[in-house]
Each structure stands twice: as structure tokens, then as C-alpha cells.
Design a protein around this motif. Structure first.
Motif, PDB file in Angstrom:
ATOM      1  N   PRO A   5       0.823  -1.205   0.000  1.00  0.00           N
ATOM      2  CA  PRO A   5       0.000   0.000   0.000  1.00  0.00           C
ATOM      3  C   PRO A   5       0.863   1.264   0.000  1.00  0.00           C
ATOM      4  O   PRO A   5       1.956   1.284   0.559  1.00  0.00           O
ATOM      5  N   GLU A   6       0.350   2.293  -0.621  1.00  0.00           N
ATOM      6  CA  GLU A   6       1.029   3.588  -0.684  1.00  0.00           C
ATOM      7  C   GLU A   6       1.005   4.250   0.694  1.00  0.00           C
ATOM      8  O   GLU A   6      -0.027   4.265   1.358  1.00  0.00           O
ATOM      9  N   LEU A   7       2.123   4.778   1.109  1.00  0.00           N
ATOM     10  CA  LEU A   7       2.203   5.525   2.359  1.00  0.00           C
ATOM     11  C   LEU A   7       2.372   6.994   2.030  1.00  0.00           C
ATOM     12  O   LEU A   7       3.172   7.349   1.170  1.00  0.00           O
ATOM     13  N   THR A   8       1.641   7.845   2.724  1.00  0.00           N
ATOM     14  CA  THR A   8       1.691   9.274   2.490  1.00  0.00           C
ATOM     15  C   THR A   8       2.002   9.974   3.796  1.00  0.00           C
ATOM     16  O   THR A   8       1.462   9.618   4.838  1.00  0.00           O
ATOM     17  N   VAL A   9       2.852  10.974   3.724  1.00  0.00           N
ATOM     18  CA  VAL A   9       3.170  11.774   4.896  1.00  0.00           C
ATOM     19  C   VAL A   9       2.291  13.018   4.848  1.00  0.00           C
ATOM     20  O   VAL A   9       2.256  13.718   3.832  1.00  0.00           O
ATOM     21  N   ILE A  10       1.577  13.273   5.940  1.00  0.00           N
ATOM     22  CA  ILE A  10       0.758  14.477   6.018  1.00  0.00           C
ATOM     23  C   ILE A  10       1.076  15.218   7.306  1.00  0.00           C
ATOM     24  O   ILE A  10       1.521  14.627   8.291  1.00  0.00           O
ATOM     25  N   GLU A  11       0.853  16.506   7.275  1.00  0.00           N
ATOM     26  CA  GLU A  11       1.036  17.349   8.451  1.00  0.00           C
ATOM     27  C   GLU A  11      -0.351  17.705   8.966  1.00  0.00           C
ATOM     28  O   GLU A  11      -1.200  18.147   8.195  1.00  0.00           O
ATOM     29  N   VAL A  12      -0.576  17.482  10.249  1.00  0.00           N
ATOM     30  CA  VAL A  12      -1.883  17.749  10.842  1.00  0.00           C
ATOM     31  C   VAL A  12      -1.708  18.396  12.208  1.00  0.00           C
ATOM     32  O   VAL A  12      -0.673  18.232  12.845  1.00  0.00           O
ATOM     33  N   PRO A  53       4.036  28.561  14.284  1.00  0.00           N
ATOM     34  CA  PRO A  53       5.468  28.803  14.144  1.00  0.00           C
ATOM     35  C   PRO A  53       6.285  28.449  15.373  1.00  0.00           C
ATOM     36  O   PRO A  53       7.447  28.789  15.456  1.00  0.00           O
ATOM     37  N   HIS A  54       5.676  27.786  16.345  1.00  0.00           N
ATOM     38  CA  HIS A  54       6.365  27.478  17.596  1.00  0.00           C
ATOM     39  C   HIS A  54       7.340  26.327  17.467  1.00  0.00           C
ATOM     40  O   HIS A  54       7.813  25.817  18.477  1.00  0.00           O
ATOM     41  N   GLY A  55       7.627  25.934  16.254  1.00  0.00           N
ATOM     42  CA  GLY A  55       8.669  24.947  16.016  1.00  0.00           C
ATOM     43  C   GLY A  55       8.222  23.520  16.044  1.00  0.00           C
ATOM     44  O   GLY A  55       9.052  22.643  16.144  1.00  0.00           O
ATOM     45  N   GLY A  56       6.937  23.231  15.946  1.00  0.00           N
ATOM     46  CA  GLY A  56       6.523  21.832  16.001  1.00  0.00           C
ATOM     47  C   GLY A  56       5.538  21.496  14.902  1.00  0.00           C
ATOM     48  O   GLY A  56       4.894  22.365  14.342  1.00  0.00           O
ATOM     49  N   VAL A  57       5.481  20.218  14.604  1.00  0.00           N
ATOM     50  CA  VAL A  57       4.524  19.710  13.628  1.00  0.00           C
ATOM     51  C   VAL A  57       4.261  18.250  13.951  1.00  0.00           C
ATOM     52  O   VAL A  57       5.144  17.570  14.481  1.00  0.00           O
ATOM     53  N   LEU A  58       3.087  17.784  13.683  1.00  0.00           N
ATOM     54  CA  LEU A  58       2.780  16.369  13.860  1.00  0.00           C
ATOM     55  C   LEU A  58       2.658  15.758  12.482  1.00  0.00           C
ATOM     56  O   LEU A  58       1.933  16.287  11.641  1.00  0.00           O
ATOM     57  N   LEU A  59       3.362  14.681  12.236  1.00  0.00           N
ATOM     58  CA  LEU A  59       3.302  13.988  10.955  1.00  0.00           C
ATOM     59  C   LEU A  59       2.707  12.611  11.151  1.00  0.00           C
ATOM     60  O   LEU A  59       3.032  11.937  12.126  1.00  0.00           O
ATOM     61  N   LEU A  60       1.870  12.200  10.234  1.00  0.00           N
ATOM     62  CA  LEU A  60       1.329  10.846  10.249  1.00  0.00           C
ATOM     63  C   LEU A  60       1.656  10.180   8.928  1.00  0.00           C
ATOM     64  O   LEU A  60       1.596  10.818   7.882  1.00  0.00           O
ATOM     65  N   LEU A  61       1.951   8.918   8.966  1.00  0.00           N
ATOM     66  CA  LEU A  61       2.010   8.126   7.745  1.00  0.00           C
ATOM     67  C   LEU A  61       0.651   7.471   7.632  1.00  0.00           C
ATOM     68  O   LEU A  61       0.204   6.809   8.563  1.00  0.00           O
ATOM     69  N   VAL A  62      -0.015   7.672   6.537  1.00  0.00           N
ATOM     70  CA  VAL A  62      -1.385   7.213   6.403  1.00  0.00           C
ATOM     71  C   VAL A  62      -1.460   6.122   5.345  1.00  0.00           C
ATOM     72  O   VAL A  62      -0.953   6.273   4.243  1.00  0.00           O
ATOM     73  N   GLU A  63      -2.064   4.986   5.707  1.00  0.00           N
ATOM     74  CA  GLU A  63      -2.244   3.860   4.806  1.00  0.00           C
ATOM     75  C   GLU A  63      -3.746   3.642   4.667  1.00  0.00           C
ATOM     76  O   GLU A  63      -4.423   3.440   5.670  1.00  0.00           O
ATOM     77  N   ALA A  64      -4.260   3.726   3.454  1.00  0.00           N
ATOM     78  CA  ALA A  64      -5.697   3.561   3.202  1.00  0.00           C
ATOM     79  C   ALA A  64      -6.525   4.497   4.084  1.00  0.00           C
ATOM     80  O   ALA A  64      -7.569   4.129   4.583  1.00  0.00           O
ATOM     81  N   GLY A  65      -6.003   5.702   4.318  1.00  0.00           N
ATOM     82  CA  GLY A  65      -6.716   6.697   5.096  1.00  0.00           C
ATOM     83  C   GLY A  65      -6.597   6.560   6.600  1.00  0.00           C
ATOM     84  O   GLY A  65      -7.129   7.368   7.339  1.00  0.00           O
ATOM     85  N   GLU A  66      -5.900   5.547   7.089  1.00  0.00           N
ATOM     86  CA  GLU A  66      -5.755   5.328   8.524  1.00  0.00           C
ATOM     87  C   GLU A  66      -4.326   5.612   8.967  1.00  0.00           C
ATOM     88  O   GLU A  66      -3.378   5.255   8.265  1.00  0.00           O
ATOM     89  N   HIS A  92       1.387  -2.687  12.669  1.00  0.00           N
ATOM     90  CA  HIS A  92       2.227  -2.313  11.528  1.00  0.00           C
ATOM     91  C   HIS A  92       3.704  -2.202  11.886  1.00  0.00           C
ATOM     92  O   HIS A  92       4.483  -1.578  11.158  1.00  0.00           O
ATOM     93  N   ARG A  93       4.118  -2.817  12.956  1.00  0.00           N
ATOM     94  CA  ARG A  93       5.519  -2.713  13.388  1.00  0.00           C
ATOM     95  C   ARG A  93       6.414  -3.646  12.572  1.00  0.00           C
ATOM     96  O   ARG A  93       5.961  -4.532  11.893  1.00  0.00           O
ATOM     97  N   ARG A  94       7.709  -3.387  12.673  1.00  0.00           N
ATOM     98  CA  ARG A  94       8.764  -4.173  12.004  1.00  0.00           C
ATOM     99  C   ARG A  94       8.722  -4.001  10.488  1.00  0.00           C
ATOM    100  O   ARG A  94       9.069  -4.909   9.742  1.00  0.00           O
ATOM    101  N   ARG A  95       8.283  -2.823  10.020  1.00  0.00           N
ATOM    102  CA  ARG A  95       8.226  -2.530   8.585  1.00  0.00           C
ATOM    103  C   ARG A  95       9.052  -1.307   8.218  1.00  0.00           C
ATOM    104  O   ARG A  95       8.980  -0.828   7.096  1.00  0.00           O
ATOM    105  N   GLY A  96       9.817  -0.758   9.180  1.00  0.00           N
ATOM    106  CA  GLY A  96      10.631   0.416   8.905  1.00  0.00           C
ATOM    107  C   GLY A  96       9.876   1.737   8.974  1.00  0.00           C
ATOM    108  O   GLY A  96      10.411   2.772   8.599  1.00  0.00           O
ATOM    109  N   LEU A  97       8.643   1.705   9.470  1.00  0.00           N
ATOM    110  CA  LEU A  97       7.850   2.932   9.520  1.00  0.00           C
ATOM    111  C   LEU A  97       8.412   3.940  10.522  1.00  0.00           C
ATOM    112  O   LEU A  97       8.402   5.142  10.257  1.00  0.00           O
TER     113      LEU A  97
END
Length: 171
Positions: A5-12, A53-66, A92-97
């Protein structure tokens, strides 16, 4: 044969509903490992510390929208980002995520002008300790000592500035 499955990085923002399962599972796991409720610790920092601008961001790797993996960083000092809440869903562990999450957080931190990354992990998280050592972090503690006698295990990684673009790169 099906492809991965395609993995996408998003900022939320932290308030995004897709973040809640991350924090819940992370809090549950820390509570089991340390024998006390860890959910309050995860809520200790205001959400604003993890947004620009406080220097932080949360990133998620999303697979099939989850969400399957994610993390955050916050401003530690004017030149240092602190990584927090690195997480991979238990299914989803042991996959290099986690490696990918750390690399994405480092890239984003360097894009925001940070020259150093700092983080701590707990003494009962050997897989996290292994991840940070494998991804070039320098332990700021005696690696021969019993982790239980140290408490939180601090690590750092310096970022080098690339001359042409002015962007920082992991060193």
C-alpha cells in the motif's frame, strides 16, 4: 501479486481526529510498560508547541486513510528540535515505519532551521533505544549502565547546513 500500500506523509494539528488513536495506543503501551497511567504525560505539553510557528509539527504516515505511524517535534531551544510521541501502530511494526517517521521529522525540523535534534526515551523501551542508535543518534548517557538506573535516556543528533541551499541535513 499485490503491491504494498502507498504511504503518504501528512502534516496535521494535534486536534486532528486521526491523532487520537496514536496518543491512546501510545499512552496505553507506556502505562503497561511503566505500571502507571502515562496518558497525563502525553498531554503535558500544550498542542500549540507542536504547530508552526512554535517549532513543532505532527506527521502521520497514512495507509488507506488510517494512521499507521507518526510523531511530533517541538522547539527545545532556538537551534534544537525535540522529537516526541514517535509511534507505530502495533499492527504495523517491524516494517521500517518508525525510521521513516524519524527521517521525516528530521527533514521538517531542518527545513524550519533547526541544527540539532534532541529526544529522550524510557528505560523500558529497548526497541526505541535501538531505533535511535541505528539512525545515527548519539546517546547522552552511559550505554553500559542499567537503563533503569538512568531514567529517561537522552539522545542527540546534529544537523549540518548545506552550503548551496542553506537547508540542514542529518549528519
Amino acid at each position: 501479486m499485490t503491491s504494498a500500500p502507498e504511504l503518504t506523509v501528512i502534516e496535521v494539528p494535534v486536534s486532528d481526529t486521526r491523532v487520537e488513536p496514536l496518543l491512546r495506543e501510545l499512552g496505553d503501551e507506556y502505562s503497561r510498560r511503566y505500571g502507571r497511567d502515562a496518558h497525563a504525560e502525553l498531554a503535558r505539553y500544550p498542542d500549540e508547541e507542536f504547530t508552526a510557528p512554535h517549532g513543532g509539527v505532527l506527521l502521520l504516515l497514512v495507509e488507506a486513510g488510517e494512521p499507521v505511524a507518526g510523531g511530533a517535534f517541538r522547539r527545545y531551544d532556538p537551534t534544537t528540535a525535540e522529537l516526541k510521541r514517535i509511534w507505530t501502530h502495533s499492527a504495523h511494526r517491524r516494517r521500517g515505519l518508525a525510521r521513516r517517521v524519524v527521517a521525516e521529522l528530521e527533514r521538517e525540523a531542518s527545513d524550519r532551521g533547526y541544527r540539532r535534534v534532541y529526544l529522550t526515551t524510557g528505560p523500558r523501551q529497548p526497541e526505541a533505544r535501538g531505533l535511535y542508535l541505528a539512525t545515527g543518534y548519539t546517546p547522552l548517557f552511559d550505554t553500559e549502565a542499567d537503563p533503569e538506573t538512568i531514567g529517561p535516556l537522552p539522545f542527540e543528533k546534529h544537523l549540518a547546513v548545506q552550503e548551496r541551499t542553506g537547508k540542514a541535513l542529518a549528519q
